[in-house]
Design a protein around this motif. Structure first.
Motif, mmCIF file in Angstrom:
data_model
loop_
_atom_site.group_PDB
_atom_site.id
_atom_site.type_symbol
_atom_site.label_atom_id
_atom_site.label_comp_id
_atom_site.label_asym_id
_atom_site.label_seq_id
_atom_site.Cartn_x
_atom_site.Cartn_y
_atom_site.Cartn_z
ATOM 1 N N LEU A 19 40.266 39.149 38.393
ATOM 2 C CA LEU A 19 39.623 40.074 37.958
ATOM 3 C C LEU A 19 38.067 39.717 36.815
ATOM 4 O O LEU A 19 36.988 40.560 36.868
ATOM 5 C CB LEU A 19 40.173 41.357 37.359
ATOM 6 N N ALA A 20 38.947 38.490 35.992
ATOM 7 C CA ALA A 20 37.474 38.563 34.747
ATOM 8 C C ALA A 20 36.804 37.714 35.622
ATOM 9 O O ALA A 20 35.572 37.660 34.862
ATOM 10 C CB ALA A 20 38.568 37.635 33.597
ATOM 11 N N GLY A 21 37.439 36.613 36.468
ATOM 12 C CA GLY A 21 36.687 35.616 36.916
ATOM 13 C C GLY A 21 35.095 36.043 37.774
ATOM 14 O O GLY A 21 34.554 35.469 38.099
ATOM 15 N N THR A 22 35.365 36.523 38.118
ATOM 16 C CA THR A 22 34.978 37.304 39.734
ATOM 17 C C THR A 22 33.928 37.873 39.045
ATOM 18 O O THR A 22 32.568 37.627 39.471
ATOM 19 C CB THR A 22 35.614 38.829 40.341
ATOM 20 N N ARG A 23 33.528 38.691 37.592
ATOM 21 C CA ARG A 23 32.131 39.179 37.163
ATOM 22 C C ARG A 23 31.371 37.750 37.269
ATOM 23 O O ARG A 23 30.088 38.250 37.264
ATOM 24 C CB ARG A 23 32.143 40.167 35.963
ATOM 25 N N GLY A 78 34.350 33.640 44.617
ATOM 26 C CA GLY A 78 34.590 32.962 44.022
ATOM 27 C C GLY A 78 36.089 33.060 43.271
ATOM 28 O O GLY A 78 37.636 32.514 44.566
ATOM 29 N N PRO A 79 36.971 33.434 42.266
ATOM 30 C CA PRO A 79 38.608 33.009 41.332
ATOM 31 C C PRO A 79 39.116 34.053 42.511
ATOM 32 O O PRO A 79 40.717 33.931 43.239
ATOM 33 C CB PRO A 79 38.432 33.859 40.799
ATOM 34 N N VAL A 80 38.994 34.929 43.445
ATOM 35 C CA VAL A 80 39.831 35.603 45.162
ATOM 36 C C VAL A 80 40.629 34.482 45.609
ATOM 37 O O VAL A 80 41.274 34.358 46.189
ATOM 38 C CB VAL A 80 38.896 37.011 45.443
ATOM 39 N N LEU A 81 39.438 33.127 45.957
ATOM 40 C CA LEU A 81 39.978 32.571 46.841
ATOM 41 C C LEU A 81 41.174 31.626 46.587
ATOM 42 O O LEU A 81 42.085 30.397 47.237
ATOM 43 C CB LEU A 81 38.943 31.611 47.321
ATOM 44 N N VAL A 82 41.358 31.664 44.717
ATOM 45 C CA VAL A 82 42.360 30.708 44.034
ATOM 46 C C VAL A 82 43.652 31.617 44.600
ATOM 47 O O VAL A 82 44.941 30.557 45.009
ATOM 48 C CB VAL A 82 42.603 30.661 42.967
ATOM 49 N N SER A 83 44.125 32.631 45.200
ATOM 50 C CA SER A 83 45.032 33.060 45.404
ATOM 51 C C SER A 83 45.129 32.616 47.084
ATOM 52 O O SER A 83 46.975 32.847 47.337
ATOM 53 C CB SER A 83 44.771 34.686 45.555
ATOM 54 N N GLY A 84 44.172 32.657 47.541
ATOM 55 C CA GLY A 84 44.642 32.497 49.255
ATOM 56 C C GLY A 84 44.973 30.209 49.021
ATOM 57 O O GLY A 84 46.315 29.760 49.608
#
Length: 349
Positions: A19-23, A78-84
């Motif tokens: 949430l924070a990093g995607t901005r 962005g950071p959402v790919l870290v969840s992957g």
């Protein structure tokens, strides 16, 4: 299905990071600020990790679907790919290798249609952000499995040791009891005093066997043994019990400073050897026990004067050999002149 607190902590960390990093990722890529749908998809991708330990394939399905929809709607990489990445590692650790490999391929293909660079860069990205987490997860799983296998081998080894102890204690006791009972029945009418002595020997032998069995069972349960550890100092008493049972035994035991494990092994080897003589020898056979140290070795030599012949190696002999080999030694048997058991155990430095 019970969710672990570690999975909750990882999910919260990924959620805050996403949430924070995607901005910042959106600003760097010149993309528009995320709307509610984008944030919900980031949340869904992170929340898939809640099930990583108990349902790893659910984790892959939820996280991959959320990331694929996120990219399909044009939101910034962005950071959402870290969840992957976390999902790929989780499925490799907690699932079989085949589903892990299929999950990695599915995730890579889900990213491909929305990849803005060349296919070559997609392959490079997949190798670094998908393949490496999967390989790392597989290695961690194999390491954990090897640790479990070692523990299982230790447990099995301890159970076999306890079984051998029970065999030696009970087998020896029953052999002496059987011999004493035969003597008591034979002299019951002719010599009541001798019969009484045999019955008293049966009582003492059965008491000792029961105490030894209780001690081993307490060890198996995890409680402290009720009897002190046996040692070389107990060998003369063992020889005396054998003589009371009708087997003439001579014992020569040198004083050697040994750890408790060595003393117990030597005692059990002598006990099993004499028990075998008592079981299988004919009347009039005598036995000799010698325990001495020579050239850095402890030698245990048990012989009898029985008739030479062939023999079959059963649990008793294999158990004695296992005891000697566990201490780095050897055990040999020889039936050429009576029957002899020779164990050689290196003295501890």
């Amino acid at each position: 299905m019970r969710i672990k607190w570690q999975d909750v902590a990882l999910t919260v960390a990924l959620l805050l990071f996403g949430l924070a990093g995607t901005r910042f990722a959106a600003r760097l890529q010149g993309a528009e600020a995320l709307d509610v749908t984008g944030y919900l998809l980031i949340t869904a991708a992170a929340c898939g990790l809640l099930f990583r330990s108990v349902r790893p394939l659910w984790t892959v399905a939820v996280t991959t679907a959320a990331i694929a929809v996120y990219l399909a709607l044009g939101y910034p990489f962005g950071p959402v790919l870290v969840s992957g990445v976390a999902a790929m590692y989780a499925v490799a650790v907690h699932a079989r290798i085949e589903p892990a490999a299929a999950s990695a391929l599915l995730y890579a293909l889900a990213i491909l249609p929305w990849w803005k660079d060349s296919v070559t860069s997609w392959i490079t990205w997949s190798a670094g952000w998908i393949l490496l987490p999967v390989v790392a997860g597989v290695l961690v799983k194999l390491r954990r499995k090897s640790v479990v296998d070692v523990r299982e081998r230790v447990v099995i080894s301890e159970r076999l040791r306890l079984a051998q102890e029970v065999h030696d204690v009970v087998g020896h006791g029953l052999s002496v009891i059987a011999m004493q009972a035969g003597v008591a029945l034979y002299v019951l009418d002719k010599d009541p005093a001798k019969a009484r002595a045999s019955l008293e020997a049966i009582r003492e032998t059965s008491k000792e066997a029961l105490e030894g069995l209780r001690s081993e069972l307490d060890t198996l349960r995890g409680s402290a043994p009720l009897t002190p550890a046996i040692s070389l100092a107990d060998l003369p008493a063992l020889a005396a019990r054998m003589r009371e049972a009708g087997l003439e035994v001579s014992a020569e035991v040198d004083e050697v400073d040994l750890p408790g494990s060595h003393q117990q092994a030597v005692y059990r080897i002598v006990q099993e050897s004499l028990t075998n003589v008592l079981r299988h020898s004919s009347p009039g056979v005598t036995a000799s026990v010698k325990v001495y140290a020579v050239r850095g070795e402890l030698v245990v030599h048990v012989t009898d004067t029985g008739t030479p012949g062939s023999y079959t190696e059963g649990h008793g002999i294999s158990g004695m050999r296992s005891r000697a080999e566990a201490l780095g030694g050897t055990l040999e048997v020889d039936a050429a002149n009576g029957f002899a058991v020779i164990a050689r155990i290196p003295l501890p430095s």
